[in-house]
Design a protein around this motif. Sequence first.
Motif, PDB file in Angstrom:
ATOM      1  N   GLN A 249       0.846  -1.193   0.000  1.00  0.00           N
ATOM      2  CA  GLN A 249       0.000   0.000   0.000  1.00  0.00           C
ATOM      3  C   GLN A 249       0.883   1.245   0.000  1.00  0.00           C
ATOM      4  O   GLN A 249       1.231   1.791   1.041  1.00  0.00           O
ATOM      5  CB  GLN A 249      -0.935   0.001   1.227  1.00  0.00           C
ATOM      6  N   LEU A 250       1.212   1.716  -1.178  1.00  0.00           N
ATOM      7  CA  LEU A 250       2.077   2.889  -1.295  1.00  0.00           C
ATOM      8  C   LEU A 250       1.294   4.191  -1.149  1.00  0.00           C
ATOM      9  O   LEU A 250       1.885   5.237  -0.892  1.00  0.00           O
ATOM     10  CB  LEU A 250       2.805   2.864  -2.646  1.00  0.00           C
ATOM     11  N   ASP A 251       0.001   4.121  -1.372  1.00  0.00           N
ATOM     12  CA  ASP A 251      -0.847   5.303  -1.190  1.00  0.00           C
ATOM     13  C   ASP A 251      -1.644   5.109   0.098  1.00  0.00           C
ATOM     14  O   ASP A 251      -2.649   4.407   0.134  1.00  0.00           O
ATOM     15  CB  ASP A 251      -1.786   5.458  -2.386  1.00  0.00           C
ATOM     16  N   LYS A 252      -1.173   5.744   1.176  1.00  0.00           N
ATOM     17  CA  LYS A 252      -1.809   5.554   2.480  1.00  0.00           C
ATOM     18  C   LYS A 252      -3.218   6.146   2.533  1.00  0.00           C
ATOM     19  O   LYS A 252      -4.003   5.817   3.432  1.00  0.00           O
ATOM     20  CB  LYS A 252      -0.938   6.188   3.569  1.00  0.00           C
ATOM     21  N   ALA A 253      -3.565   7.002   1.582  1.00  0.00           N
ATOM     22  CA  ALA A 253      -4.899   7.579   1.567  1.00  0.00           C
ATOM     23  C   ALA A 253      -5.944   6.567   1.124  1.00  0.00           C
ATOM     24  O   ALA A 253      -7.136   6.770   1.339  1.00  0.00           O
ATOM     25  CB  ALA A 253      -4.935   8.803   0.650  1.00  0.00           C
ATOM     26  N   LYS A 254      -5.513   5.459   0.510  1.00  0.00           N
ATOM     27  CA  LYS A 254      -6.440   4.433   0.027  1.00  0.00           C
ATOM     28  C   LYS A 254      -6.172   3.148   0.797  1.00  0.00           C
ATOM     29  O   LYS A 254      -5.200   2.448   0.536  1.00  0.00           O
ATOM     30  CB  LYS A 254      -6.264   4.216  -1.474  1.00  0.00           C
ATOM     31  N   GLU A 255      -7.052   2.854   1.731  1.00  0.00           N
ATOM     32  CA  GLU A 255      -6.862   1.704   2.603  1.00  0.00           C
ATOM     33  C   GLU A 255      -6.932   0.402   1.814  1.00  0.00           C
ATOM     34  O   GLU A 255      -7.802   0.213   0.969  1.00  0.00           O
ATOM     35  CB  GLU A 255      -7.924   1.709   3.703  1.00  0.00           C
TER      36      GLU A 255
END
Length: 605
Positions: free
Chosen positions: A99-105
Amino acid sequence: MAVESYETFINEAFIKPIRSVLIIDDDYPTFEDMLSDQEVPGKDWRKHKDRVRKVIASLRGKDRNLLVDIHDGKNVDVIDEIDSATHLHQSDLLVLDFQLDKAKERDGTIAVKIIRKLMTNPHFNLVVVHTSEDLEYVFEQVLLGMLPPDEGTLTEVEIAAAEELISEQSDANPEFAARFSEAISTAQYLEVRRLTLEKACRSALKGQEPFGSFRQLCSAQGWTLEQQRLVFKYAVMAAAKKLMKYPPDASLPEISWSGGEVKWVKSRSVFIAFASKVEHEPPITELTQALANWRPDPSRLCLARLRYEIDERGTAEQAAVLGNKHALAGWYQRMLEADKVDTRRQIEQTVGRLTESYMGPITEDVVEFAKRLIAFDKKQGDAAAVCQAHFKVDLTREENRIEATGQHNSVVSTKKMEGWHLTTGHVFSSGGGYWVCASPACDMVPSQLSKFRKDSYPNCMPFAAIRLQPLGLKSAVRSANSTRILFVEMSGKLEAFSFNDPDDDTAAPQWTLLFAEGNGVFAEGSFDFNLITMGAKDAALVAIPQAANVVSQLRYEYALNLVQRLGVSMTRIGLDFQSFQNPKQAAPKAKKEAVVAEKPTKASA
């Protein structure tokens, strides 16, 4: 030190060669972060310093001292992140956060797209997906993202029929739709992709796992087997639309994956292991376990070891090759002085000589590696059983031994097609049959044609071609030592041919004189050419143009064997010898034939 396990060889071939590691994870500090006096917003690596330190220490401990680089994936959009994957081949190991984009769980879109990019890279990449999420979930998401497009489709009529069957049951039982949707979930869909749709359908109709619940649900509706087959294919198609989150990409190669507790996925150029951040197991340890579970066969180990030896000793051996200044100068002079059409031949010859000189000493350590591997496997049991364990081929079965022999003969007698013009040993198709060029190589070079041949056949090269006779593989391998059999792999299928009558070892080859247009030079970017053959039409001899395409190429010594066999056939001398037959031995046979001849038939009676 004695080798104790097969994993030791895996470690030597895959783990030991690792020198550099790239970590892509926003939980790790970059050099800029460490040099900054202020805490970077959105990054909490300082709260997990021990975890980060442990991972890096596992890559830079006393047993290994790897070059580690860190990229946090910040300040770039998805396109930039994917473009950066083109440079990942510069690292021997990639540790990739899911998960490189922490805004998208629980979203692994960026990681999956990087992996898809790596799958089209010819360099072999080792990857560890490092995650705090549930490993089973991450494994399934990565696997779904790596699958090539599904070829199984239904017609509009079939779709309508399946939907009508499902709709009838849903109207009668409101819970049916939900149960039907759950019957083909991620696990079932992945099993379909592993088996192929038709095999999975047969398995489902038998109620085999993981399709047991689907079979029970369908049986309870009273559907016929044909209806169940239709509904199963529809359910798989619906599951694909729901589960496949990434656009289909026809360039993605085929993949394989594990089915047990140790998770891994492999394509032609990527091997992916999975490690949990929660369990604090070093990524390289998880990689080693995944490689051991994959259990690459001995041939792959030897090739991996060869790559390692090239990296390890390549520079020193290169210096030795480059020390032959006079030979190198002579080769380069020939390339410089060659005319336009002969330049490629000179280049191919020079590259071949350089490769042979360079690789010879490097393979010595690979041979020693193979010796130790063979000694280890000899202790594991019967040779056929060991081969079956490694290659999933049962050599106790005759058909497999025949295929193995045929493939061996094909590998040793043919090579990758090369050249820019027709030459000795080129196997080509034309006129619905297969032929092999059997004229001497020196007579096939367009730039070396004599003035007489140029004047006699303007822009057209005459050459001898032997017509190949198709032969069953079983008969071919039994006659391989006769040196008149060819084994050629075409379009992924092994074919066997005889260059003369398959039923008569002493028969002369069926050869003819053909004429290659354009002096046999191939069409640009292909192995296509045009030829002319002579044939009869209206009691006259006419020229018949035909298209031709080279489909394989014999190694020089095997091509030379055919040329010599053709030469012997063309120079044979008819002698007036007679054989002697004993009249006493022949008489009974003659008498019997006479009796049979005199016996009246029913018609004459």
